[in-house]
Scaffold this motif. Sequence first.
Motif, PDB file in Angstrom:
ATOM      1  N   LEU A  53       0.816  -1.208   0.000  1.00 37.90           N
ATOM      2  CA  LEU A  53       0.000   0.000   0.000  1.00 37.90           C
ATOM      3  C   LEU A  53       0.853   1.262   0.000  1.00 37.90           C
ATOM      4  N   ASN A  54       2.018   1.202   0.606  1.00 36.25           N
ATOM      5  CA  ASN A  54       2.833   2.405   0.780  1.00 36.25           C
ATOM      6  C   ASN A  54       3.678   2.754  -0.431  1.00 36.25           C
ATOM      7  N   TYR A  55       3.959   1.786  -1.276  1.00 37.86           N
ATOM      8  CA  TYR A  55       4.892   2.030  -2.371  1.00 37.86           C
ATOM      9  C   TYR A  55       4.212   1.786  -3.714  1.00 37.86           C
ATOM     10  N   ARG A  56       3.193   2.587  -3.976  1.00 35.34           N
ATOM     11  CA  ARG A  56       2.453   2.449  -5.224  1.00 35.34           C
ATOM     12  C   ARG A  56       2.394   3.784  -5.950  1.00 35.34           C
ATOM     13  N   LEU A  57       2.368   3.713  -7.248  1.00 34.17           N
ATOM     14  CA  LEU A  57       2.225   4.893  -8.086  1.00 34.17           C
ATOM     15  C   LEU A  57       0.836   4.862  -8.716  1.00 34.17           C
ATOM     16  N   LYS A  58       0.099   5.945  -8.538  1.00 36.23           N
ATOM     17  CA  LYS A  58      -1.247   5.988  -9.097  1.00 36.23           C
ATOM     18  C   LYS A  58      -1.201   6.290 -10.584  1.00 36.23           C
ATOM     19  N   LEU A  59      -1.831   5.434 -11.366  1.00 34.51           N
ATOM     20  CA  LEU A  59      -1.881   5.601 -12.818  1.00 34.51           C
ATOM     21  C   LEU A  59      -3.104   6.381 -13.264  1.00 34.51           C
ATOM     22  N   GLY A  60      -4.039   6.555 -12.363  1.00 33.01           N
ATOM     23  CA  GLY A  60      -5.257   7.282 -12.708  1.00 33.01           C
ATOM     24  C   GLY A  60      -6.466   6.608 -12.094  1.00 33.01           C
ATOM     25  N   THR A  61      -7.622   7.170 -12.359  1.00 39.14           N
ATOM     26  CA  THR A  61      -8.893   6.595 -11.899  1.00 39.14           C
ATOM     27  C   THR A  61      -9.760   6.328 -13.121  1.00 39.14           C
ATOM     28  N   TYR A  62     -10.144   5.082 -13.282  1.00 41.69           N
ATOM     29  CA  TYR A  62     -10.914   4.680 -14.455  1.00 41.69           C
ATOM     30  C   TYR A  62     -12.179   3.962 -13.983  1.00 41.69           C
ATOM     31  N   ALA A  63     -13.304   4.381 -14.546  1.00 44.78           N
ATOM     32  CA  ALA A  63     -14.605   3.844 -14.134  1.00 44.78           C
ATOM     33  C   ALA A  63     -14.810   4.009 -12.633  1.00 44.78           C
ATOM     34  N   GLY A  64     -14.244   5.083 -12.085  1.00 39.04           N
ATOM     35  CA  GLY A  64     -14.405   5.356 -10.665  1.00 39.04           C
ATOM     36  C   GLY A  64     -13.540   4.524  -9.749  1.00 39.04           C
ATOM     37  N   ILE A  65     -12.591   3.761 -10.304  1.00 45.36           N
ATOM     38  CA  ILE A  65     -11.727   2.880  -9.510  1.00 45.36           C
ATOM     39  C   ILE A  65     -10.273   3.322  -9.671  1.00 45.36           C
ATOM     40  N   PRO A  66      -9.594   3.689  -8.597  1.00 41.00           N
ATOM     41  CA  PRO A  66      -8.179   4.074  -8.697  1.00 41.00           C
ATOM     42  C   PRO A  66      -7.328   2.883  -9.141  1.00 41.00           C
ATOM     43  N   LEU A  67      -6.412   3.148 -10.047  1.00 39.93           N
ATOM     44  CA  LEU A  67      -5.506   2.117 -10.554  1.00 39.93           C
ATOM     45  C   LEU A  67      -4.083   2.470 -10.143  1.00 39.93           C
ATOM     46  N   PHE A  68      -3.409   1.544  -9.464  1.00 42.36           N
ATOM     47  CA  PHE A  68      -2.055   1.756  -8.985  1.00 42.36           C
ATOM     48  C   PHE A  68      -1.115   0.717  -9.592  1.00 42.36           C
ATOM     49  N   PHE A 103      -0.112  -7.023 -19.187  1.00 45.30           N
ATOM     50  CA  PHE A 103      -0.651  -6.395 -17.988  1.00 45.30           C
ATOM     51  C   PHE A 103      -1.944  -5.638 -18.282  1.00 45.30           C
ATOM     52  N   LEU A 104      -2.102  -5.166 -19.499  1.00 49.57           N
ATOM     53  CA  LEU A 104      -3.378  -4.555 -19.861  1.00 49.57           C
ATOM     54  C   LEU A 104      -4.488  -5.598 -19.793  1.00 49.57           C
ATOM     55  N   CYS A 105      -4.211  -6.803 -20.258  1.00 48.48           N
ATOM     56  CA  CYS A 105      -5.203  -7.877 -20.189  1.00 48.48           C
ATOM     57  C   CYS A 105      -5.515  -8.237 -18.743  1.00 48.48           C
ATOM     58  N   VAL A 106      -4.484  -8.287 -17.897  1.00 47.47           N
ATOM     59  CA  VAL A 106      -4.697  -8.580 -16.480  1.00 47.47           C
ATOM     60  C   VAL A 106      -5.537  -7.477 -15.829  1.00 47.47           C
ATOM     61  N   THR A 107      -5.238  -6.215 -16.198  1.00 46.41           N
ATOM     62  CA  THR A 107      -6.000  -5.095 -15.641  1.00 46.41           C
ATOM     63  C   THR A 107      -7.465  -5.178 -16.049  1.00 46.41           C
ATOM     64  N   LEU A 108      -7.717  -5.480 -17.294  1.00 43.17           N
ATOM     65  CA  LEU A 108      -9.100  -5.617 -17.757  1.00 43.17           C
ATOM     66  C   LEU A 108      -9.793  -6.782 -17.054  1.00 43.17           C
ATOM     67  N   HIS A 109      -9.045  -7.835 -16.787  1.00 47.55           N
ATOM     68  CA  HIS A 109      -9.587  -8.965 -16.030  1.00 47.55           C
ATOM     69  C   HIS A 109     -10.077  -8.494 -14.661  1.00 47.55           C
ATOM     70  N   GLU A 110      -9.251  -7.707 -13.983  1.00 52.68           N
ATOM     71  CA  GLU A 110      -9.626  -7.212 -12.655  1.00 52.68           C
ATOM     72  C   GLU A 110     -10.823  -6.261 -12.736  1.00 52.68           C
ATOM     73  N   TYR A 111     -10.850  -5.432 -13.771  1.00 52.30           N
ATOM     74  CA  TYR A 111     -12.003  -4.543 -13.940  1.00 52.30           C
ATOM     75  C   TYR A 111     -13.272  -5.343 -14.220  1.00 52.30           C
ATOM     76  N   GLY A 112     -13.128  -6.512 -14.826  1.00 50.02           N
ATOM     77  CA  GLY A 112     -14.286  -7.372 -15.026  1.00 50.02           C
ATOM     78  C   GLY A 112     -14.894  -7.785 -13.696  1.00 50.02           C
ATOM     79  N   HIS A 113     -14.045  -8.211 -12.757  1.00 49.63           N
ATOM     80  CA  HIS A 113     -14.534  -8.542 -11.422  1.00 49.63           C
ATOM     81  C   HIS A 113     -15.187  -7.326 -10.769  1.00 49.63           C
ATOM     82  N   ALA A 114     -14.510  -6.193 -10.869  1.00 51.27           N
ATOM     83  CA  ALA A 114     -14.995  -4.981 -10.199  1.00 51.27           C
ATOM     84  C   ALA A 114     -16.335  -4.519 -10.759  1.00 51.27           C
TER      85      ALA A 114
END
Length: 454
Positions: A53-68, A103-114
């Motif tokens: 949690l302490n060592y993350r870089l925020k890439l932005g917020t997409y669909a209302g969900i912060p992405l780090f 990693f884009l595919c993995v990110t989309l996978h996680e957004y699918g769950h969300a």
Amino acid sequence: MPTRLNGLETLHGADLLPYRVRHRRSIGYGRISAYRLNPYFLCSESDLPESLLNYRLKLGTYAGIPLFVHWSFSLAVIYVSLQVMHAGPQQMLFSIAQLFGVFLCVTLHEYGHAMAARMYGISTADITLLPIGGVARLKKMPRIPWQEFIVAIAGPAVNIVIAILLAITLAILVDPALLRAIGTYAMVLQEPMTDETRDMLLDLFNQPSWTGYGVLLLIVNLVLVAFNMIPAFPMDGGRVFRAVLAMSINYRTATRIASRVGVVIAVLMGFFAIQSDPPLLFPLFIAAFIAYSGLGEARQVDLMESVSGLTVGQVMLRDTSAFSMDLNISELQRRWQSIPLTSVPVVSIAGTVVGVLSLRDLTTQIESGVDPSTTAGEMVDHRKSFGPVRAEQALQEAIAQVGKHHRQIPVVDESGALVGTLDLDTMIQRSAIQISSDAPANNDPATTHFDQRS
């Protein structure tokens, strides 16, 4: 791949990425997806370790969900770069682009769950990318079996959609001869691999091209789906299995069965990993993770089910010991000698709880040579403190909210006044006492006399 929470109940995902390893003329892939529950801690169902949690870089917020992205993701970039450095800068950049595509595919996978969880009113705190994959932190998991089924299967469904779109695009744009070679490689066509086919594939995967990029992502998404749907709890396939079981049996039993099946699969996976020549360390790690986290979640479910229907007030310690926020270190040392708690609420002049001070934090401050005039209010670390919880609050809900740094949480009433302490270490025993006290009273004089005294 949730437990102590920072307000979160479950951590869905720890999806280990499908990765490409180049060993001269071979290509390998591996990946796992699961919701992770921390093992048997009497806390909420999932938070990431503080180091994540302490060592993350925020890439932005997409669909209302912060992405780090975690800092250690850079290690994956460095590893890929070193693997192909000998092939020149162009190949290095192409391989890094492949990594980002995976990693884009993995990110989309996680957004699918969300997104699936959002349909049932469950929000997602954030998504974090790690070198081994992605983690989506859901604030809770649906307890209705068919809803959990949808949330669990949504991630792999995203990968299926991606694979279909890539397959259609490749079928339209790619030379048919190359498609037949790809089919042979994928063992879809039962044909022997000729030297010409092998050369075509080597050129495809080892030379930068849009076709090679698309084929890699197609294979990656298929592997994601196939491996992820293995019914090894707490992977997505295991969660689907648990949801199906829970449609006909109770949730606790369904979880126990799913976790034990997951352990069997993990043992088989570990056996084959050890038997390989040389032994495969990454699959062995995955097997250990499945067994460890699956059993941990089963114990967590046992805990949550055992306190179902109880409130915080029914199991709390009726101890209202507290420190005023203006007490200095010397006074704190003196007063703590008569208090049996390891964590004590810190209150304002108005009597409201402003935080929790642990005995460990106090001793750390003293050993570090902090100014003796430092007050309790100044020593409270609000990033670690959590609470208070309400006496009338459901115990299950409170467990899913407590922080990971304190085992004793202040309890307040409706007016905000301190009325006790929720001790996580004795909570189960106290809940058993409460359940026993709710049973029909007997006529034993000794029992009656005890109840009267209490």
